[in-house]
Design a protein around this motif. Structure first.
Motif, PDB file in Angstrom:
ATOM      1  N   GLY A 185       0.899  -1.354   0.082  1.00  0.00           N
ATOM      2  CA  GLY A 185       0.133   0.099   0.048  1.00  0.00           C
ATOM      3  C   GLY A 185       0.947   1.276   0.118  1.00  0.00           C
ATOM      4  O   GLY A 185       0.442   2.354   0.231  1.00  0.00           O
ATOM      5  N   HIS A 186       2.171   1.178  -0.426  1.00  0.00           N
ATOM      6  CA  HIS A 186       2.834   2.374  -0.501  1.00  0.00           C
ATOM      7  C   HIS A 186       2.980   3.102  -2.001  1.00  0.00           C
ATOM      8  O   HIS A 186       2.714   2.347  -2.885  1.00  0.00           O
ATOM      9  CB  HIS A 186       4.395   1.895  -0.093  1.00  0.00           C
ATOM     10  CG  HIS A 186       4.616   1.852   1.154  1.00  0.00           C
ATOM     11  ND1 HIS A 186       4.635   0.582   1.710  1.00  0.00           N
ATOM     12  CD2 HIS A 186       4.828   2.408   2.209  1.00  0.00           C
ATOM     13  CE1 HIS A 186       4.857   0.191   2.806  1.00  0.00           C
ATOM     14  NE2 HIS A 186       5.041   1.610   3.438  1.00  0.00           N
ATOM     15  N   SER A 187       2.636   4.439  -1.842  1.00  0.00           N
ATOM     16  CA  SER A 187       2.351   5.197  -2.995  1.00  0.00           C
ATOM     17  C   SER A 187       3.741   5.667  -3.760  1.00  0.00           C
ATOM     18  O   SER A 187       3.821   5.876  -5.081  1.00  0.00           O
ATOM     19  CB  SER A 187       1.778   6.366  -2.912  1.00  0.00           C
ATOM     20  OG  SER A 187       2.403   7.120  -1.831  1.00  0.00           O
ATOM     21  N   THR A 188       4.885   5.765  -2.997  1.00  0.00           N
ATOM     22  CA  THR A 188       6.056   6.092  -3.664  1.00  0.00           C
ATOM     23  C   THR A 188       7.294   5.194  -3.161  1.00  0.00           C
ATOM     24  O   THR A 188       7.060   4.702  -2.028  1.00  0.00           O
ATOM     25  CB  THR A 188       6.625   7.638  -3.019  1.00  0.00           C
ATOM     26  OG1 THR A 188       6.980   7.664  -1.754  1.00  0.00           O
ATOM     27  CG2 THR A 188       5.506   8.458  -3.413  1.00  0.00           C
ATOM     28  N   GLU A 189       8.212   4.970  -3.878  1.00  0.00           N
ATOM     29  CA  GLU A 189       9.493   3.954  -3.646  1.00  0.00           C
ATOM     30  C   GLU A 189      10.292   4.469  -2.478  1.00  0.00           C
ATOM     31  O   GLU A 189      10.622   3.993  -1.763  1.00  0.00           O
ATOM     32  CB  GLU A 189      10.120   3.803  -4.741  1.00  0.00           C
ATOM     33  CG  GLU A 189      11.223   2.998  -4.822  1.00  0.00           C
ATOM     34  CD  GLU A 189      11.745   2.254  -6.079  1.00  0.00           C
ATOM     35  OE1 GLU A 189      13.122   1.673  -5.987  1.00  0.00           O
ATOM     36  OE2 GLU A 189      11.590   2.778  -7.099  1.00  0.00           O
ATOM     37  N   GLN A 190      10.344   6.046  -2.463  1.00  0.00           N
ATOM     38  CA  GLN A 190      11.139   6.421  -1.344  1.00  0.00           C
ATOM     39  C   GLN A 190      10.196   6.093  -0.043  1.00  0.00           C
ATOM     40  O   GLN A 190      11.008   5.847   0.784  1.00  0.00           O
ATOM     41  CB  GLN A 190      11.256   8.017  -1.285  1.00  0.00           C
ATOM     42  CG  GLN A 190      11.652   8.745  -0.363  1.00  0.00           C
ATOM     43  CD  GLN A 190      11.798  10.374  -0.429  1.00  0.00           C
ATOM     44  OE1 GLN A 190      10.772  10.985  -1.197  1.00  0.00           O
ATOM     45  NE2 GLN A 190      12.804  10.826   0.261  1.00  0.00           N
ATOM     46  N   ILE A 191       9.196   6.212   0.351  1.00  0.00           N
ATOM     47  CA  ILE A 191       8.520   5.845   1.571  1.00  0.00           C
ATOM     48  C   ILE A 191       8.625   4.279   1.725  1.00  0.00           C
ATOM     49  O   ILE A 191       8.928   3.845   2.888  1.00  0.00           O
ATOM     50  CB  ILE A 191       6.976   6.078   1.506  1.00  0.00           C
ATOM     51  CG1 ILE A 191       6.944   7.822   1.697  1.00  0.00           C
ATOM     52  CG2 ILE A 191       6.221   5.568   2.661  1.00  0.00           C
ATOM     53  CD1 ILE A 191       5.830   8.346   1.384  1.00  0.00           C
ATOM     54  N   PHE A 192       8.357   3.579   0.748  1.00  0.00           N
ATOM     55  CA  PHE A 192       8.375   2.238   0.881  1.00  0.00           C
ATOM     56  C   PHE A 192       9.829   1.624   1.120  1.00  0.00           C
ATOM     57  O   PHE A 192      10.153   0.785   2.199  1.00  0.00           O
ATOM     58  CB  PHE A 192       8.464   1.579  -0.830  1.00  0.00           C
ATOM     59  CG  PHE A 192       8.358  -0.069  -0.701  1.00  0.00           C
ATOM     60  CD1 PHE A 192       7.455  -1.042  -0.210  1.00  0.00           C
ATOM     61  CD2 PHE A 192       9.667  -0.560  -1.362  1.00  0.00           C
ATOM     62  CE1 PHE A 192       7.933  -2.387  -0.212  1.00  0.00           C
ATOM     63  CE2 PHE A 192       9.802  -1.864  -1.188  1.00  0.00           C
ATOM     64  CZ  PHE A 192       9.025  -2.780  -0.590  1.00  0.00           C
ATOM     65  N   LEU A 193      11.175   2.251   0.726  1.00  0.00           N
ATOM     66  CA  LEU A 193      12.289   1.874   0.915  1.00  0.00           C
ATOM     67  C   LEU A 193      12.519   2.454   2.427  1.00  0.00           C
ATOM     68  O   LEU A 193      13.354   1.649   2.992  1.00  0.00           O
ATOM     69  CB  LEU A 193      13.285   2.695   0.096  1.00  0.00           C
ATOM     70  CG  LEU A 193      13.202   1.804  -1.244  1.00  0.00           C
ATOM     71  CD1 LEU A 193      14.438   2.977  -2.235  1.00  0.00           C
ATOM     72  CD2 LEU A 193      13.497   0.645  -1.337  1.00  0.00           C
ATOM     73  N   ARG A 194      12.059   3.480   2.956  1.00  0.00           N
ATOM     74  CA  ARG A 194      12.316   3.904   4.232  1.00  0.00           C
ATOM     75  C   ARG A 194      11.597   2.900   5.102  1.00  0.00           C
ATOM     76  O   ARG A 194      12.058   2.482   6.214  1.00  0.00           O
ATOM     77  CB  ARG A 194      11.543   5.151   4.527  1.00  0.00           C
ATOM     78  CG  ARG A 194      12.149   6.083   5.876  1.00  0.00           C
ATOM     79  CD  ARG A 194      11.678   7.329   5.819  1.00  0.00           C
ATOM     80  NE  ARG A 194      11.731   8.065   4.713  1.00  0.00           N
ATOM     81  CZ  ARG A 194      10.891   9.054   4.561  1.00  0.00           C
ATOM     82  NH1 ARG A 194      10.108   9.304   5.462  1.00  0.00           N
ATOM     83  NH2 ARG A 194      10.813   9.858   3.460  1.00  0.00           N
ATOM     84  N   TYR A 195      10.651   2.305   4.869  1.00  0.00           N
ATOM     85  CA  TYR A 195       9.679   1.327   5.550  1.00  0.00           C
ATOM     86  C   TYR A 195      10.453  -0.044   5.815  1.00  0.00           C
ATOM     87  O   TYR A 195      10.530  -0.480   6.669  1.00  0.00           O
ATOM     88  CB  TYR A 195       8.339   1.035   4.772  1.00  0.00           C
ATOM     89  CG  TYR A 195       7.361   0.050   5.204  1.00  0.00           C
ATOM     90  CD1 TYR A 195       6.975   0.314   6.789  1.00  0.00           C
ATOM     91  CD2 TYR A 195       7.224  -1.127   4.850  1.00  0.00           C
ATOM     92  CE1 TYR A 195       5.999  -0.608   7.113  1.00  0.00           C
ATOM     93  CE2 TYR A 195       6.473  -2.135   5.246  1.00  0.00           C
ATOM     94  CZ  TYR A 195       5.813  -1.782   6.317  1.00  0.00           C
ATOM     95  OH  TYR A 195       4.933  -2.729   7.102  1.00  0.00           O
ATOM     96  N   ILE A 196      10.979  -0.442   4.506  1.00  0.00           N
ATOM     97  CA  ILE A 196      11.720  -1.756   4.638  1.00  0.00           C
ATOM     98  C   ILE A 196      13.220  -1.594   5.197  1.00  0.00           C
ATOM     99  O   ILE A 196      13.910  -2.711   5.523  1.00  0.00           O
ATOM    100  CB  ILE A 196      11.777  -2.509   3.425  1.00  0.00           C
ATOM    101  CG1 ILE A 196      12.394  -1.970   2.229  1.00  0.00           C
ATOM    102  CG2 ILE A 196      10.326  -2.855   3.100  1.00  0.00           C
ATOM    103  CD1 ILE A 196      12.759  -2.689   0.848  1.00  0.00           C
ATOM    104  N   ASN A 197      13.713  -0.290   5.107  1.00  0.00           N
ATOM    105  CA  ASN A 197      15.024  -0.031   5.539  1.00  0.00           C
ATOM    106  C   ASN A 197      16.120  -1.088   4.981  1.00  0.00           C
ATOM    107  O   ASN A 197      16.578  -2.055   5.610  1.00  0.00           O
ATOM    108  CB  ASN A 197      15.375   0.003   6.947  1.00  0.00           C
ATOM    109  CG  ASN A 197      16.336   0.555   7.549  1.00  0.00           C
ATOM    110  OD1 ASN A 197      17.111   1.155   6.855  1.00  0.00           O
ATOM    111  ND2 ASN A 197      16.628   0.242   8.938  1.00  0.00           N
ATOM    112  N   PRO A 198      16.233  -1.069   3.508  1.00  0.00           N
ATOM    113  CA  PRO A 198      17.324  -2.288   3.015  1.00  0.00           C
ATOM    114  C   PRO A 198      18.606  -1.900   3.421  1.00  0.00           C
ATOM    115  O   PRO A 198      19.275  -0.818   3.668  1.00  0.00           O
ATOM    116  CB  PRO A 198      16.978  -2.214   1.502  1.00  0.00           C
ATOM    117  CG  PRO A 198      16.678  -0.587   1.339  1.00  0.00           C
ATOM    118  CD  PRO A 198      15.829  -0.245   2.500  1.00  0.00           C
ATOM    119  N   ILE A 199      19.506  -2.906   3.762  1.00  0.00           N
ATOM    120  CA  ILE A 199      20.914  -2.714   3.929  1.00  0.00           C
ATOM    121  C   ILE A 199      21.623  -2.943   2.660  1.00  0.00           C
ATOM    122  O   ILE A 199      21.344  -3.939   1.858  1.00  0.00           O
ATOM    123  CB  ILE A 199      20.861  -3.998   4.926  1.00  0.00           C
ATOM    124  CG1 ILE A 199      20.418  -4.021   6.262  1.00  0.00           C
ATOM    125  CG2 ILE A 199      22.568  -3.926   5.269  1.00  0.00           C
ATOM    126  CD1 ILE A 199      20.436  -5.071   7.196  1.00  0.00           C
TER     127      ILE A 199
END
Length: 107
Positions: free
Chosen positions: A71-85
């Motif tokens: 349900g994320h609308s932007t990739e920036q918010i999605f990446l902050r959500y999953i916090n990829p290493i």
């Protein structure tokens, strides 16, 4: 199954599995969040599964499909959500320290 029933059931299963060690967590109580010490089973919810799904399949499933599922609308918010290493950067740092360590041993 509706979300409230799912959350009740996952808590019940976790309690049966003896996930009862104390942890610090933020719990929503009404419209506010409160920092609490609680047993792990009390904190579990569907959100943990949602976030784990997104984190575990990042890079394996196309990001737009994961964003749709979470349900994320932007990739920036999605990446902050999953916090990829960034594994490459971590590996580079490790190699740098190994090299410095070896140079000190030789000196």
């Amino acid at each position: 199954m509706d979300i409230q029933n799912y959350n009740q059931q996952i808590k019940h299963i976790a309690k049966l599995a003896s996930l009862n060690n104390l942890i610090k967590a933020s719990m929503r109580i009404g419209y506010r969040t409160k920092d609490v010490d609680a047993e792990k089973w009390e904190i579990l919810s569907s959100h943990i599964g949602r976030r784990s799904f997104a984190s575990n399949f990042y890079g394996k499933i196309p990001t737009p499909l994961l964003m749709e599922a979470t349900g994320h609308s932007t990739e920036q918010i999605f990446l902050r959500y999953i916090n990829p290493i960034d594994n490459d950067r971590i590996l580079s740092l490790s190699n740098y320290f190994d090299k410095m360590y070896e140079e000190r041993l030789v000196s």
